[in-house]
Design a protein around this motif. Sequence first.
Motif, PDB file in Angstrom:
ATOM      1  N   ILE A  72      61.599 -41.292   6.308  1.00  0.00           N
ATOM      2  CA  ILE A  72      61.192 -42.609   5.824  1.00  0.00           C
ATOM      3  C   ILE A  72      59.958 -43.143   6.554  1.00  0.00           C
ATOM      4  O   ILE A  72      59.139 -43.843   5.942  1.00  0.00           O
ATOM      5  CB  ILE A  72      62.363 -43.617   5.906  1.00  0.00           C
ATOM      6  N   GLU A  73      59.777 -42.782   7.827  1.00  0.00           N
ATOM      7  CA  GLU A  73      58.620 -43.281   8.572  1.00  0.00           C
ATOM      8  C   GLU A  73      57.312 -42.800   7.960  1.00  0.00           C
ATOM      9  O   GLU A  73      56.302 -43.480   8.035  1.00  0.00           O
ATOM     10  CB  GLU A  73      58.687 -42.859  10.047  1.00  0.00           C
ATOM     11  N   TYR A  74      57.315 -41.616   7.361  1.00  0.00           N
ATOM     12  CA  TYR A  74      56.098 -41.089   6.739  1.00  0.00           C
ATOM     13  C   TYR A  74      56.058 -41.390   5.243  1.00  0.00           C
ATOM     14  O   TYR A  74      55.059 -41.841   4.712  1.00  0.00           O
ATOM     15  CB  TYR A  74      55.970 -39.578   6.968  1.00  0.00           C
ATOM     16  N   ILE A  75      57.167 -41.153   4.546  1.00  0.00           N
ATOM     17  CA  ILE A  75      57.186 -41.323   3.088  1.00  0.00           C
ATOM     18  C   ILE A  75      57.136 -42.801   2.714  1.00  0.00           C
ATOM     19  O   ILE A  75      56.470 -43.176   1.757  1.00  0.00           O
ATOM     20  CB  ILE A  75      58.420 -40.624   2.474  1.00  0.00           C
ATOM     21  N   GLY A  76      57.841 -43.632   3.461  1.00  0.00           N
ATOM     22  CA  GLY A  76      57.763 -45.065   3.267  1.00  0.00           C
ATOM     23  C   GLY A  76      58.771 -45.662   2.312  1.00  0.00           C
ATOM     24  O   GLY A  76      59.073 -46.834   2.396  1.00  0.00           O
ATOM     25  N   LEU A  77      59.299 -44.876   1.389  1.00  0.00           N
ATOM     26  CA  LEU A  77      60.219 -45.409   0.386  1.00  0.00           C
ATOM     27  C   LEU A  77      61.140 -44.300  -0.095  1.00  0.00           C
ATOM     28  O   LEU A  77      60.674 -43.230  -0.478  1.00  0.00           O
ATOM     29  CB  LEU A  77      59.432 -45.979  -0.799  1.00  0.00           C
ATOM     30  N   ALA A  78      62.430 -44.543  -0.052  1.00  0.00           N
ATOM     31  CA  ALA A  78      63.406 -43.571  -0.543  1.00  0.00           C
ATOM     32  C   ALA A  78      63.824 -43.983  -1.947  1.00  0.00           C
ATOM     33  O   ALA A  78      64.875 -44.578  -2.157  1.00  0.00           O
ATOM     34  CB  ALA A  78      64.604 -43.497   0.396  1.00  0.00           C
ATOM     35  N   ASP A  79      62.975 -43.653  -2.925  1.00  0.00           N
ATOM     36  CA  ASP A  79      63.234 -44.049  -4.305  1.00  0.00           C
ATOM     37  C   ASP A  79      63.655 -42.891  -5.205  1.00  0.00           C
ATOM     38  O   ASP A  79      63.913 -43.079  -6.390  1.00  0.00           O
ATOM     39  CB  ASP A  79      62.017 -44.755  -4.899  1.00  0.00           C
ATOM     40  N   GLY A  80      63.704 -41.678  -4.671  1.00  0.00           N
ATOM     41  CA  GLY A  80      64.120 -40.527  -5.459  1.00  0.00           C
ATOM     42  C   GLY A  80      63.034 -39.904  -6.303  1.00  0.00           C
ATOM     43  O   GLY A  80      63.268 -38.932  -6.999  1.00  0.00           O
ATOM     44  N   LYS A  81      61.819 -40.450  -6.248  1.00  0.00           N
ATOM     45  CA  LYS A  81      60.699 -39.900  -7.025  1.00  0.00           C
ATOM     46  C   LYS A  81      59.960 -38.876  -6.180  1.00  0.00           C
ATOM     47  O   LYS A  81      59.741 -39.079  -4.990  1.00  0.00           O
ATOM     48  CB  LYS A  81      59.752 -41.014  -7.461  1.00  0.00           C
ATOM     49  N   PHE A  82      59.542 -37.788  -6.811  1.00  0.00           N
ATOM     50  CA  PHE A  82      58.829 -36.728  -6.099  1.00  0.00           C
ATOM     51  C   PHE A  82      57.346 -37.061  -6.090  1.00  0.00           C
ATOM     52  O   PHE A  82      56.562 -36.588  -6.894  1.00  0.00           O
ATOM     53  CB  PHE A  82      59.095 -35.374  -6.772  1.00  0.00           C
ATOM     54  N   ASN A  83      56.955 -37.912  -5.123  1.00  0.00           N
ATOM     55  CA  ASN A  83      55.564 -38.360  -5.029  1.00  0.00           C
ATOM     56  C   ASN A  83      54.785 -37.488  -4.042  1.00  0.00           C
ATOM     57  O   ASN A  83      55.331 -36.547  -3.468  1.00  0.00           O
ATOM     58  CB  ASN A  83      55.507 -39.835  -4.639  1.00  0.00           C
ATOM     59  N   SER A  84      53.525 -37.788  -3.827  1.00  0.00           N
ATOM     60  CA  SER A  84      52.675 -36.950  -2.977  1.00  0.00           C
ATOM     61  C   SER A  84      53.157 -36.915  -1.528  1.00  0.00           C
ATOM     62  O   SER A  84      53.121 -35.861  -0.886  1.00  0.00           O
ATOM     63  CB  SER A  84      51.222 -37.413  -3.045  1.00  0.00           C
ATOM     64  N   LYS A  85      53.622 -38.024  -0.986  1.00  0.00           N
ATOM     65  CA  LYS A  85      54.110 -38.026   0.392  1.00  0.00           C
ATOM     66  C   LYS A  85      55.397 -37.218   0.519  1.00  0.00           C
ATOM     67  O   LYS A  85      55.618 -36.551   1.529  1.00  0.00           O
ATOM     68  CB  LYS A  85      54.311 -39.453   0.892  1.00  0.00           C
ATOM     69  N   THR A  86      56.232 -37.270  -0.502  1.00  0.00           N
ATOM     70  CA  THR A  86      57.453 -36.461  -0.497  1.00  0.00           C
ATOM     71  C   THR A  86      57.084 -34.983  -0.539  1.00  0.00           C
ATOM     72  O   THR A  86      57.653 -34.167   0.185  1.00  0.00           O
ATOM     73  CB  THR A  86      58.350 -36.829  -1.693  1.00  0.00           C
ATOM     74  N   ARG A  87      56.110 -34.641  -1.359  1.00  0.00           N
ATOM     75  CA  ARG A  87      55.664 -33.239  -1.475  1.00  0.00           C
ATOM     76  C   ARG A  87      55.126 -32.736  -0.144  1.00  0.00           C
ATOM     77  O   ARG A  87      55.478 -31.646   0.306  1.00  0.00           O
ATOM     78  CB  ARG A  87      54.604 -33.096  -2.564  1.00  0.00           C
ATOM     79  N   VAL A  88      54.276 -33.524   0.519  1.00  0.00           N
ATOM     80  CA  VAL A  88      53.713 -33.130   1.814  1.00  0.00           C
ATOM     81  C   VAL A  88      54.840 -32.922   2.830  1.00  0.00           C
ATOM     82  O   VAL A  88      54.850 -31.933   3.567  1.00  0.00           O
ATOM     83  CB  VAL A  88      52.688 -34.171   2.318  1.00  0.00           C
ATOM     84  N   SER A  89      55.799 -33.828   2.864  1.00  0.00           N
ATOM     85  CA  SER A  89      56.922 -33.708   3.801  1.00  0.00           C
ATOM     86  C   SER A  89      57.766 -32.483   3.496  1.00  0.00           C
ATOM     87  O   SER A  89      58.147 -31.739   4.400  1.00  0.00           O
ATOM     88  CB  SER A  89      57.799 -34.960   3.753  1.00  0.00           C
ATOM     89  N   MET A  90      58.043 -32.258   2.230  1.00  0.00           N
ATOM     90  CA  MET A  90      58.862 -31.103   1.851  1.00  0.00           C
ATOM     91  C   MET A  90      58.144 -29.797   2.186  1.00  0.00           C
ATOM     92  O   MET A  90      58.755 -28.863   2.698  1.00  0.00           O
ATOM     93  CB  MET A  90      59.232 -31.178   0.367  1.00  0.00           C
ATOM     94  N   ASN A  91      56.851 -29.741   1.916  1.00  0.00           N
ATOM     95  CA  ASN A  91      56.075 -28.544   2.271  1.00  0.00           C
ATOM     96  C   ASN A  91      56.099 -28.309   3.775  1.00  0.00           C
ATOM     97  O   ASN A  91      56.255 -27.179   4.239  1.00  0.00           O
ATOM     98  CB  ASN A  91      54.630 -28.668   1.792  1.00  0.00           C
ATOM     99  N   ALA A  92      55.926 -29.371   4.555  1.00  0.00           N
ATOM    100  CA  ALA A  92      55.919 -29.243   6.006  1.00  0.00           C
ATOM    101  C   ALA A  92      57.265 -28.758   6.526  1.00  0.00           C
ATOM    102  O   ALA A  92      57.331 -27.904   7.409  1.00  0.00           O
ATOM    103  CB  ALA A  92      55.544 -30.579   6.654  1.00  0.00           C
ATOM    104  N   VAL A  93      58.335 -29.291   5.983  1.00  0.00           N
ATOM    105  CA  VAL A  93      59.668 -28.874   6.401  1.00  0.00           C
ATOM    106  C   VAL A  93      59.891 -27.407   6.060  1.00  0.00           C
ATOM    107  O   VAL A  93      60.429 -26.646   6.865  1.00  0.00           O
ATOM    108  CB  VAL A  93      60.750 -29.768   5.756  1.00  0.00           C
ATOM    109  N   CYS A  94      59.443 -26.979   4.912  1.00  0.00           N
ATOM    110  CA  CYS A  94      59.635 -25.585   4.499  1.00  0.00           C
ATOM    111  C   CYS A  94      58.837 -24.619   5.365  1.00  0.00           C
ATOM    112  O   CYS A  94      59.249 -23.491   5.576  1.00  0.00           O
ATOM    113  CB  CYS A  94      59.244 -25.401   3.034  1.00  0.00           C
TER     114      CYS A  94
END
Length: 109
Positions: A48-70
């Motif tokens: 949440i500190e990076y993405i900013g909003l837990a709305d369930g939408k696959f937005n650009s910040k979610t994509r960057v975070s998911m890529n980094a985690v992978c």
Amino acid sequence: DVVAIQEILNLDSRTIVALAGPGSRGHETGFYGNATRAAMKRFQALFIEYIGLADGKFNSKTRVSMNAVCKGPFFTNGTGNVFDKATSTSLKDTIPPIIAIAGPTSTAI
């Protein structure tokens, strides 16, 4: 691709799409429904500190975070590098993901 998103979400017990049936590990679907959205919200809450909003939408910040985690050491086949400044194309690409949510800093209640 929704199947890939569900596969990633199913790798962590905190973000499992479904325990059994459609959407569960090994039974990922191409459908982004309520279960996938709920799992995505849980993933976003972890970062949440990076993405900013837990709305369930696959937005650009979610994509960057998911890529980094992978790419990180969190999964068996990760490279161990969460991000690489040498290959990053923007500031967003160089921000490491938050891997823990900080607890309260005060012991006073």
